[in-house]
Every structure is written in C-alpha cells, then in structure tokens.
Design a protein around this motif. Structure first.
Motif, PDB file in Angstrom:
ATOM      1  N   ILE A 158      -5.037  15.206  -3.136  1.00  0.00           N
ATOM      2  CA  ILE A 158      -4.442  13.911  -2.810  1.00  0.00           C
ATOM      3  C   ILE A 158      -4.423  13.533  -1.040  1.00  0.00           C
ATOM      4  O   ILE A 158      -4.366  12.621  -1.195  1.00  0.00           O
ATOM      5  N   THR A 163      -0.307  15.698 -21.846  1.00  0.00           N
ATOM      6  CA  THR A 163      -2.305  15.831 -21.669  1.00  0.00           C
ATOM      7  C   THR A 163      -2.988  16.126 -20.701  1.00  0.00           C
ATOM      8  O   THR A 163      -4.030  16.273 -20.573  1.00  0.00           O
ATOM      9  N   GLY A 164      -2.093  16.467 -19.435  1.00  0.00           N
ATOM     10  CA  GLY A 164      -2.521  17.235 -18.218  1.00  0.00           C
ATOM     11  C   GLY A 164      -3.610  15.520 -17.554  1.00  0.00           C
ATOM     12  O   GLY A 164      -3.311  15.580 -16.093  1.00  0.00           O
ATOM     13  N   ILE A 165      -3.094  14.526 -18.184  1.00  0.00           N
ATOM     14  CA  ILE A 165      -2.891  13.212 -17.048  1.00  0.00           C
ATOM     15  C   ILE A 165      -1.796  12.722 -16.930  1.00  0.00           C
ATOM     16  O   ILE A 165      -1.063  12.859 -18.017  1.00  0.00           O
ATOM     17  N   ILE A 213      -5.701   5.492   1.906  1.00  0.00           N
ATOM     18  CA  ILE A 213      -5.121   4.034   1.783  1.00  0.00           C
ATOM     19  C   ILE A 213      -4.868   3.658   3.024  1.00  0.00           C
ATOM     20  O   ILE A 213      -4.908   1.986   3.091  1.00  0.00           O
ATOM     21  N   LEU A 236       1.029  -1.131   0.267  1.00  0.00           N
ATOM     22  CA  LEU A 236      -0.214   0.001   0.209  1.00  0.00           C
ATOM     23  C   LEU A 236       0.515   0.988  -0.120  1.00  0.00           C
ATOM     24  O   LEU A 236       0.561   2.213  -1.096  1.00  0.00           O
ATOM     25  N   VAL A 283      -9.803   1.761  -6.600  1.00  0.00           N
ATOM     26  CA  VAL A 283      -8.499   2.820  -7.770  1.00  0.00           C
ATOM     27  C   VAL A 283      -9.289   3.479  -8.239  1.00  0.00           C
ATOM     28  O   VAL A 283      -9.666   4.937  -7.788  1.00  0.00           O
ATOM     29  N   LEU A 284     -10.342   3.807  -8.442  1.00  0.00           N
ATOM     30  CA  LEU A 284     -11.189   4.393  -9.244  1.00  0.00           C
ATOM     31  C   LEU A 284     -11.251   5.640  -7.658  1.00  0.00           C
ATOM     32  O   LEU A 284     -11.040   6.823  -8.700  1.00  0.00           O
ATOM     33  N   PHE A 309     -10.070   6.588  -5.045  1.00  0.00           N
ATOM     34  CA  PHE A 309      -8.805   7.619  -4.867  1.00  0.00           C
ATOM     35  C   PHE A 309      -8.529   8.453  -6.039  1.00  0.00           C
ATOM     36  O   PHE A 309      -8.485   8.924  -5.754  1.00  0.00           O
ATOM     37  N   PHE A 310      -8.484   7.883  -7.374  1.00  0.00           N
ATOM     38  CA  PHE A 310      -7.865   9.098  -8.319  1.00  0.00           C
ATOM     39  C   PHE A 310      -9.267  10.127  -8.515  1.00  0.00           C
ATOM     40  O   PHE A 310      -8.802  10.931  -8.773  1.00  0.00           O
ATOM     41  N   PHE A 354     -11.565  -3.941  -5.501  1.00  0.00           N
ATOM     42  CA  PHE A 354      -9.633  -2.996  -6.187  1.00  0.00           C
ATOM     43  C   PHE A 354      -9.980  -1.926  -7.204  1.00  0.00           C
ATOM     44  O   PHE A 354      -9.483  -1.143  -7.088  1.00  0.00           O
ATOM     45  N   VAL A 355     -10.387  -2.902  -8.645  1.00  0.00           N
ATOM     46  CA  VAL A 355     -10.394  -1.464  -9.718  1.00  0.00           C
ATOM     47  C   VAL A 355     -11.810  -0.713  -8.823  1.00  0.00           C
ATOM     48  O   VAL A 355     -10.931   0.827  -9.060  1.00  0.00           O
ATOM     49  N   GLY A 415      -7.254  16.632 -17.877  1.00  0.00           N
ATOM     50  CA  GLY A 415      -6.180  16.125 -19.519  1.00  0.00           C
ATOM     51  C   GLY A 415      -7.021  16.508 -20.365  1.00  0.00           C
ATOM     52  O   GLY A 415      -7.495  17.045 -21.106  1.00  0.00           O
ATOM     53  N   ILE A 464      -4.494   9.489   0.207  1.00  0.00           N
ATOM     54  CA  ILE A 464      -3.838   8.904   1.043  1.00  0.00           C
ATOM     55  C   ILE A 464      -4.793   8.201   2.515  1.00  0.00           C
ATOM     56  O   ILE A 464      -3.849   7.723   2.903  1.00  0.00           O
ATOM     57  N   SER A 467      -7.157   1.253   3.858  1.00  0.00           N
ATOM     58  CA  SER A 467      -7.181   0.203   3.386  1.00  0.00           C
ATOM     59  C   SER A 467      -6.161  -0.496   4.625  1.00  0.00           C
ATOM     60  O   SER A 467      -6.701  -1.999   4.603  1.00  0.00           O
ATOM     61  N   ALA A 468      -5.342   0.048   4.887  1.00  0.00           N
ATOM     62  CA  ALA A 468      -4.397  -0.967   5.217  1.00  0.00           C
ATOM     63  C   ALA A 468      -4.772  -1.214   7.003  1.00  0.00           C
ATOM     64  O   ALA A 468      -3.538  -2.254   7.129  1.00  0.00           O
ATOM     65  N   ILE A 519      -7.562  12.439  -5.896  1.00  0.00           N
ATOM     66  CA  ILE A 519      -6.282  12.835  -7.359  1.00  0.00           C
ATOM     67  C   ILE A 519      -7.318  14.142  -8.012  1.00  0.00           C
ATOM     68  O   ILE A 519      -6.256  14.755  -8.034  1.00  0.00           O
ATOM     69  N   TYR A 520      -8.100  13.236  -9.128  1.00  0.00           N
ATOM     70  CA  TYR A 520      -8.178  14.363 -10.140  1.00  0.00           C
ATOM     71  C   TYR A 520      -8.988  15.634  -9.227  1.00  0.00           C
ATOM     72  O   TYR A 520      -9.279  16.227  -9.772  1.00  0.00           O
ATOM     73  N   PHE A 569     -16.696  11.507 -13.393  1.00  0.00           N
ATOM     74  CA  PHE A 569     -15.707  10.736 -13.279  1.00  0.00           C
ATOM     75  C   PHE A 569     -15.743  10.168 -11.327  1.00  0.00           C
ATOM     76  O   PHE A 569     -15.731   9.349 -11.254  1.00  0.00           O
TER      77      PHE A 569
END
Lengths: 505, 530
Positions: free
Chosen positions: B442, A204-206, B449, A185, B430-431, B433-434, B426-427, B349, B446, B452-453, B437-438, B358
């Motif tokens: 951030i 591209t920004g990403i 995550i 992790l 991850v989405l 967390f992203f 998992f998928v 982006g 963190i 999750s630990a 991030i987007y 998203f």
C-alpha cells in the motif's frame, strides 16, 4: 417501477440520459457554433433546458425509497477486476442537488448571453462538459465513478477561468487546478483506503466501491486508526472543495477572475460537491468516525463562518465579498453535519440548496454591475439605485436572502442548523452562541455593502450606466428570485423530498 | 485460418513489406511511395495479429528435423497472447511513426531505407515479445535495437543528431553486453542443472526460458552466480526501460534524435525492456523471496520520483517529455514490484486471477496507454516545431490561436499522462496502484499517488501556456515578434491523422477499458508458469 425512457425499442435509463446528454452535446455545441456563432448559445440553452426537464421527469418518477436505498438505480459493470461499476442512482440527498444542477446550468447559460462574446462555441461546449461532471458527481453511486465525475469538473472549469476570466486569469486558473487536484488525490487515497477496509467485510476478499455495500457496512467500520485516517483523507478532499478555512484561498481568487456564469456555477454547484461528499460520507459510510471527529468538523465550520464573514466585511471587490460570504455559509453546512442530528443534516442540506440559488443570484448581480459600470469596487459604486433600479432592487433582495431574512430561502437552513447546534452536547450552546456572531457579521457586511453601493448620491463617473435590458437578464433574475422566495415560503417542498434521505435518525 | 497462418502471417507480411520496399528502392521510384507501402503492410500485419488473438499457445522452431514443428514446449519462440498483445503495441507504434514520417522525412534522402529500418526494428521487437529462449531473445533484441541506432542518426545535417545517435549506440551496445554476459552466466548455471532435472525438462535446451525459470525459482539454491546473472540482466534491460539509475542517456537522446524516432524510442523501444523482464525475470521470480519485490519497489520509487522532480524544471518540451517518460517507467515498475513480492498462487478474493496476473496486466495496459500518449505528444511536438521553429516550452504560449486542434490533442495527451479521468492514462494508473494494493504494497501506491501530485505542475504548465496565456504576437510588451510566429503553417494531413486517431484511442481505452484489460489478463496468464 419505471426507471427508463423508451425511444422506439431502445430503453435508456433516465439518469444515464441526464448524466450523458450534456457531454454528448458538447461537441455538437461547438460544431453548430462553428457554422454560426450565436447558434451555439441557443443549442446550449436547449440542451440545458432538456436536462432540466429530464431532471423534473426523474423527480416525478422518484418514489421516496426508504432510508438507505436508492431509486432509479442503474448498474453496469465497468472494470470488474477492481470491482468498479458504472452505477447511478438518486436518493433524498442527491435528487435535490441534481435538480439544482439542471436549474443552475439553465440559468448560467442564460446569464452567459450578455456576458460572454468571445469564442462562444468553445465556451458553451465547456459549460456542457462541466454539467456532465457536476451532475455525475451527484448521481454516482460508485466511488470511482464519483471520482471520475469529480475530476471531470476540474478541466472545463480550469479553461473557463483561464480563457474567459479576468485580468489575473492565468494565475487563478492554475492555482485552482493544482489546489483542487492535489486535494482530489488525497481524496482518492481515502477512497482506496475505504476499499481496503471494506474488503474485510465483503466476504469475497476484495473491497467494494459501491455506495450501497459501503453503507451496509457502516456499523462495522467503527473507529479504528485506519478508518480515522480514511475519514481525514476524505474530509480533506471535501473541505478543500467546500471550501473551509484554512483551505479556502483558491476560492476568492477563482471567483474574482472567473467569468460571471462561471462564478455562478462555482458558487452554486462546485462548492456543493464538497458539502454533498461530506454529508454522504458522514451519513452513510463513516458515521462513527464522524462522531469521533465531530469536534474537528464543528470547529472548522465555526472558524469558516466567523472568518469568512469577518473578512467579507473589508472586501472591496463585490465578487470577492460574495465569495467570502460563501465561505461563511458553507461553514454552516459543516456545523450542521457535525451535530449528526436530523435537524442538523436537514439544515445542512437546506443550506446546500438555498445557497446554491442565492449565491448565483448575488454573483449575477455583481457581474451585471461590473459589466455596466466597468468596476465592481464597492467604494466606487455609489448610488447605483438611481441608474440601475432593477439590479439594485435584486441586490437588496439577494443580500437579505443571503443574510437569512425570514421568508426567504436562507432563513430555514440557518434556523435548522442552529437548532441542531443548540441541542448538541454540552458545548453545543456555546458553539451556537459564537456561531450567531457569524450571522450577525453576515447581516453587517451585507447591510454595509448595500449602504455604500445602493444608496447615497450617484458617483459622477457612473452617470452613464444602464440597467439590465436584455430578456435573458430578466429571466435570470426572475428565476433565481422566484425560487429564493418559494423555498422561503414553502420549505416543506424541499424538506419532504429530503425526508427519506439517509441521515442517522 | 490454419495454425501456420495465424502464427507466421504477421511476420511474413512485415518481411514482404521490406522486400517490396527494397525492390522499389532499386527501381528508384518516387520517394513518396514508401510510407504508404509500410503503412499498408503494418495494417495487414496488425489485422493478422488481431485475428490470431485467443488462438492458443504455439511453440515454433522446436527441433532441427521439423523446422516449423508446431508442438513441443522447447521451441525457440512462442506465439501466445502475450506476444500478440505486445505485437499490437509495437505495430501501432510502427503505424503512427510511419504516418508522421511521411512529411517529417520528405526532405531526406534514401527514405526507402528509413522505412526498411523501421520495419526491421519492429520485427525484432515482435520477436523479443515472442522469444522463448535466451539466445533467440538476444538475437531478437539486437534486431530490435540495431536499426534504431541507424535511424537515430538519419538526419545527418543536424549536429545534435549525430551526437545523440552515438550516445544511443554506445549505451545500447553496452547494455547488450550486460545482457549477453548475464545470459552466459545463466547458461553456466542451467547447463549443469538440466541433466539433473526430471523428465521432460532434462531434454530441454539450457537456454530455454522454462529451464531458466526453474533454475531461479528456488531461492535456497542461490549461489553468488545466480545473483550476479540476475543483476547483469536487470541492468541490461534497465537501460532500455530508462529506469533510474540507468536513465541518463534517455534525455539527451530523446532531445537530439529526429522526433519521429524519439516517438519510436519512447513508445516502442522502451517497452522492449519491460517485455524482456516479464519474459525472463518476473516469471522466474514470482515464487521466491520478497527481496526482489523490495528491489523493484526501490527502483520504482527512485525512477518515478526522479523523473517527476527533474521534469519540473525543464525548459525544452522534448526533455520534459523524456523525464515524464522516465517517471512513467517508474509507475510501470510498481507492477513489477507487485508481481515479485507476492506468491504466484495468491488469488485476489473471489476473482479469477492472481495478483501476479493482475499486476502484469496492469503494466501491459500502462505500456499501451503510455505509448499512445507519447505518440500524440511527440507528434504534436513535431508539428509545433515546424510551425514556430522552437522546442522551448515558453514559446508554446498562446498556441491555441495558431493551432487549435494540435493544442487540443496535446492537451488530451498531457491530461491523460497526468491521470485525469476518464482518459486512458487514468485507468491504467489506477490499475497499477491497485496491483500494488493487491500485493500488500500500500505504501508504494501512496508514493505513486504523491508522485502524480508532483507531476501536475509540469503538465499543467504546458497546458496553461498553450491555452490560457496570451500569444507573443498579441502582447503589448513584446516589440520583436519572430517571423515564424506570424507565418501561417498548415498542418499536413498525416500529422492530423495520427494525432486524431491516437487521441481517439486514448479516450476509448479510458471509457471502455474492459476488452483491453481482458486481453492483457489473458496475455499475463500466458507467461506465468502454470
């Protein structure tokens, strides 16, 4: 360039085949085992042999691409929304490890023939799952796929230790799982950080997870505070797997409790995942950050080498001794990596392969002795040379190989790594001198172990033990000893393959 | 297929199922007939929903002269990909719950009513996802909740069931009151606003969601009334999501209710709160200040941390899963924080979607995978409870010897909850967390995550007990072995089927998430203001 195998009209990339064949075979392995118990081991043997053959075919297709590029590349978008793709490829860094994986799994399946008799179908299915995870880690050229494969290793290994392990298996399995998963992790934090950092340069920004694109940005990453943090997060993920002092505590426990083939895979391949990650990161993505923290990596490596060898001296259990010797040898990989010179990287890479062959040999010897004598405690094993001449002979051979005797595989890696260390900066020579102490310890604990176990009068309790007799055991000994010798005599075989691997020249 | 069919068919099939069940109940036929009828009805309904995917946005019940008027944006309900996505989730839940009820409920009386109530609740949930008007949403909300109160009390012979049903009812009634009060405050705001709006909005009903979103989209015009209304709505929906600090009821209720209904609550009802929040609040808040982002982020941190930490010490598997469910609500709240803290126009982006789209898609994906994982987990709990007569985690020791397949299914579900690739959990994690991030959160990713630990410990403990540990009957230091441990128990086909199919779905979503994500993204596009 030929990158695919054709089956009728169907073209499948050779690397996909290597990667996916074992996981697809896992369920059938279990299934045929339910029909008749011993079928599963033959099935697993055939599949692992096929994977080995496929890996050799991949080697013949491999065209030594120039530094920084991949061969046999396959790329399919997976989740485009976060820029992640299913992409596989090999280069000089990963191809030897893929070959090693195929080889060690073949040997480990052979080694299981006489070792594992309980719940065989499930056992061989787990081995197959594990093979996909390990090979995937080395084949992936996308960081998320790398992580997926990295984590895929965890679950079957957890079960291998937990179900087929020794007396303290429950504790060892859960310790292993939690320790390495937490490290993973932290590693994924680093991966996400790298993605964020790369989004500044992609245009591209990403960001990107692609090894190729990340490598092309290596110069731009520099050594900003975020990059250094990313480096430390990834480093932590890798050195837990390597494992290095002070994060090595899971290893002896897992090794002692795991079944012998599990130990062979653990020492031969699982540890190499960490070394591979380190070399990949240090050589490809963050070379500047590695230069910044080279002192840290070198110190961790040196401490691992000294501490591992020192602690190995006083181990009672033979498996535990080999486990600590692994900690020491893997320290040499860190030392080689820290120097950031071609010799250092070559030494580290060579150690990956050499240790990947020698340590399974030593674990198999320990397992065989434990199986025959019902104990692996060094003080109790006196004079086994009398009743187990073959095993004792192989043990002497393996110990010398592991201690770095010239002419055997271990020698070249230590030589290259120490040449690199000696030429490295102002403190390099001091470090090399201290490091040589570790090599001396290594020779010392092996010799002392040999003196106590192989020679001398026979312990009366061990009068009844028998030597190896099954063909599978001879095969394991033969394969491993042969390659130890081959790589000792002809280092060019491996060095040529790695020559175009991308270490900073 | 004509518009009419694509829009109404899923609902009509479910109503037809109810009518058939009522008739069969009246005929006093064999009780075993209800489950197949419900399952077949659910399957047809699911099929008709899937057929309708990507067939555009339709507003229905637009005006009084043309009841089925399929035009005009003022409709009470809107059938779009968002409502279809959640219809799929709710129908999947209905299918699995009724499949595992076949054997779970066979000793109960009035089984027909049980299935009728299940279908009614599902219709309500489908309507919540389709609501385009606050009043319609509230009515649908009650339709989705009231049958569940009755279902929770269905096993009258168990004392703890009555207790938890009463708790569920009281909390549910209270949260409905919160929502209703929030709606009335919103009405007060929008009523005075509608005539001042530019056409065509001045023709709209004051409770129309588009008007509500308009009313809340300008942070400078906020009065204390605006804040109060939003707080009431968030609290009301928060109870359904079981987000901290509105979570206390969930654990007791999950433990006490019949386990099939626990599945329904954890996999279905929980999503209801998120659906409503997406429809009303998130869509309205994306344009405004980031203060709501921080509020949701705070709720997310609180919810996942508390859920994970308290789950560590649970001894009862249902309580443990309840806390894990709370923790997962926290992960989903990450996406809400991401939506509300980024301007709607911020595009990621060169990708063709915005941060808000998203994030909502990620939340939808996690709601889907969470539903599947909880279906597997609770169905396995049912089977094991029948076999060993215990819901204590420590009694799960060595379960693989007795029930290898159920153990395997539960292991996959727990690993997926833990976020081990390549499984669905998992998928979607991850989405999520992203999404954070987007949206430049951030630190929130963190914290996710780190959470999750923390969660490793309690999931892996169950797996270790089931697979690695020695069963109690094989241990030397145990002299008294409960008789249930050694009596063989053959698992009815219905449980096997529901565990097998949902495990398969978890793996499929993990390996091929792209089509699901595509649908989730188009669903998200539908609810966000253009």
């Amino acid at each position: 360039m030929l990158t695919q195998l054709s089956f009728g009209g169907l073209n499948i990339g050779i690397l996909s085949l290597i990667f996916l064949l074992p996981i697809l075979a896992a369920f059938p392995t279990w299934l045929v085992g339910c029909v008749r118990n011993e079928l599963s081991k033959w099935f697993a043997l055939i599949i692992s042999a096929v994977v080995m053959v496929l890996a050799i075919i991949a080697l013949t297709m491999y065209e030594h691409p120039p530094t920084g590029s991949w061969d046999l590349l396959e790329e399919i978008p997976w989740i485009e929304a976060i820029g992640m793709s299913y992409s596989l490829g090999v280069d000089g860094l990963s191809l030897p490890l893929v070959l090693l994986s195929g080889f060690i799994f073949l040997v480990a399946v052979l080694a299981s023939f006489k070792e594992v008799h309980e719940r065989e179908p499930a056992y061989y299915a787990m081995i197959m799952l594990l093979e996909t995870g390990l090979i995937g880690t080395f084949l992936a050229t996308d960081f998320i796929l790398f992580y997926v494969a990295w984590e895929l290793v965890l679950v079957p290994m957890f079960f291998l230790i937990g179900i087929w392990g020794g007396p303290k298996k429950e504790y060892a399995a859960i310790y292993f799982f939690i320790y390495t998963h937490v490290a993973s992790l932290v590693m994924i934090l680093g991966i996400i950080g790298l993605w964020l950092e790369s989004s500044k340069y992609t245009g591209t920004g990403i960001g990107t997870f692609s090894f190729n694109e990340l490598a092309s940005m290596a110069d731009q990453f520099g050594t900003g505070p975020l990059v250094l943090l990313i480096f430390l997060a990834l480093l932590f993920g890798f050195i837990v797997k390597v494992p290095s002092v002070p994060f090595h505590t899971w290893l002896p426990l897992a090794h002692v409790e795991a079944p012998t083939p599990g130990s062979m895979i653990l020492a031969g391949l699982l540890l190499k995942m960490g070394g591979y990650g380190l070399l990949r990161m240090g050589g490809w993505f963050l070379p500047d950050a590695l230069s910044e923290f080279a002192w840290l990596v070198a110190i961790i490596g040196l401490v691992s080498l000294l501490y591992g060898s020192w602690v190995a001296l006083r181990q009672v259990d033979m498996k535990s001794l080999v486990a600590y010797s692994s900690v020491g040898h893997m320290g040499i990989i860190l030392l080689g990596c820290a120097t950031q010179s071609p010799e250092g990287f070559a030494g580290a890479m060579y150690m990956q392969i050499a240790h990947g062959i020698i340590s399974p040999l030593m674990f198999f010897v320990a397992g065989t002795i434990g199986h025959a004598a019902h104990t692996r405690d060094i003080p109790k094993l006196k004079g086994i040379a009398k009743n187990m001449p073959v095993t004792a002979g192989v043990m002497v051979y393996g110990s010398f190989a592991s201690a770095g005797l010239p002419g055997l595989a271990g020698f070249w890696s230590e030589l290259l790594a120490f040449i690199a260390l000696f030429n490295w900066g102002e403190f390099g020579q001091v470090l090399a001198l201290i490091g040589v102490l570790g090599i001396i310890f290594t020779a010392a604990y092996y010799l002392w172990m040999l003196q106590r176990t192989v020679f001398g009068d026979v312990n009366p309790e061990l009068e009844h033990v028998h030597d190896v007799s099954h063909w599978s055991q001879y095969a394991v000994f033969g394969f491993l000893c042969f390659f130890t010798l081959l790589l000792g005599i002809l280092p060019a075989l491996l060095l040529d393959l790695m020559a175009t691997a991308s270490w900073p020249l | 297929m004509s518009d009419f069919q694509t829009i109404f068919l899923p609902f009509l099939i479910l109503f037809g199922t109810i009518i058939i069940c009522i008739v069969l109940e009246a005929l006093d036929l064999d009780y075993r007939i209800f489950a197949p009828v419900t399952i077949i009805g659910g399957l047809f309904s699911l099929y008709s929903v899937i057929l309708g995917i990507d067939s555009g946005i339709t507003y229905v019940f637009g005006n009084s002269t043309d009841l089925f008027g399929l035009s005009g944006i003022t409709g009470l309900f809107v059938i779009d990909n968002f409502s279809r996505f959640f219809a799929i989730i709710f129908l999947i839940v209905l299918l699995f719950v009724s499949t595992s009820s076949i054997d779970y409920m066979n000793s109960e009386r009035n089984v027909g009513i049980y299935y009728i109530l299940l279908v009614f609740a599902t219709i309500g949930m489908l309507l919540v996802a389709a609501a385009n008007d606050l009043i319609a949403l509230f009515v649908a909300w009650e339709l989705g909740s009231l049958p569940v109160y009755a279902l929770a009390a269905f096993q009258k012979t168990r004392p703890e069931t009555s207790e938890s049903a009463l708790k569920l009812f009281l909390i549910g009634a209270m949260s409905s009151a919160f929502i209703l009060f929030g709606i009335s405050l919103v009405y007060g705001i929008t009523c005075s606003m509608v005539p001042t709006l530019s056409p065509p909005y001045n023709e709209y009903s004051p409770t129309n969601l588009r008007v509500v979103v308009l009313a809340f989209s300008n942070v400078n015009s906020y009065t204390p009334l605006h804040l109060l209304a939003l707080i009431f709505l968030v609290v009301g929906f928060g109870y359904k999501m079981a987000a901290v600090p509105f979570h206390a009821w969930a654990v007791d209720v999950y433990q006490g209710t019949p386990t099939t209904i626990t599945t329904f609550l954890a996999a279905g009802s929980k999503a209801l709160g998120f659906v409503a929040v997406f429809r009303i609040i998130v869509a309205g808040l994306t344009e405004i200040d980031t203060i709501w982002g921080y509020l949701f982020a705070f709720l997310a941190i609180l919810t996942m941390t508390l859920g994970n930490v308290v789950a560590l010490v649970q001894e009862n598997i249902k309580r443990m899963l309840a806390y894990s469910s709370i923790a997962h609500a926290g992960y989903i709240l990450i996406a809400l924080a991401a939506v509300t803290s980024s301007p709607i126009s911020s595009v990621i982006g060169n990708l063709d979607f915005s941060v808000a789209e998203f994030s909502i898609a990620a939340a939808e994906m996690h709601i889907l995978t969470h539903a599947l994982m909880k279906i597997v987990a609770f169905t396995a709990v049912i089977v094991i409870a029948f076999s060993i007569h215990s819901e204590k985690i420590e009694d799960y020791a060595g379960l693989r010897k007795k029930h290898p397949w159920v153990t395997f299914g539960l292991t996959i579900a727990l690993l997926s909850l833990l976020g081990i690739p390549p499984l669905g959990g998992f998928v979607s994690k991850v989405l999520l967390f992203f999404a954070a991030i987007y949206a430049n959160l951030i630190w929130l990713a963190i914290i996710g995550i780190i959470n999750s630990a923390i969660s490793i410990f309690y999931y892996i403990r169950v797996i270790k007990l089931m697979i690695v540990d020695t069963p109690i009957e094989d241990r030397d230091d145990v002299t008294v072995i409960p008789v249930e441990r050694v009596t063989p128990f053959s698992i009815p086909l219905s449980y096997q089927l529901s565990i097998f199919i949902s495990v398969l779905l978890i793996i499929v979503i993990g390996i091929l998430p792209a089509p699901f994500l595509e649908l989730a993204l188009s669903a998200a596009r539908n609810i966000l203001p253009p």
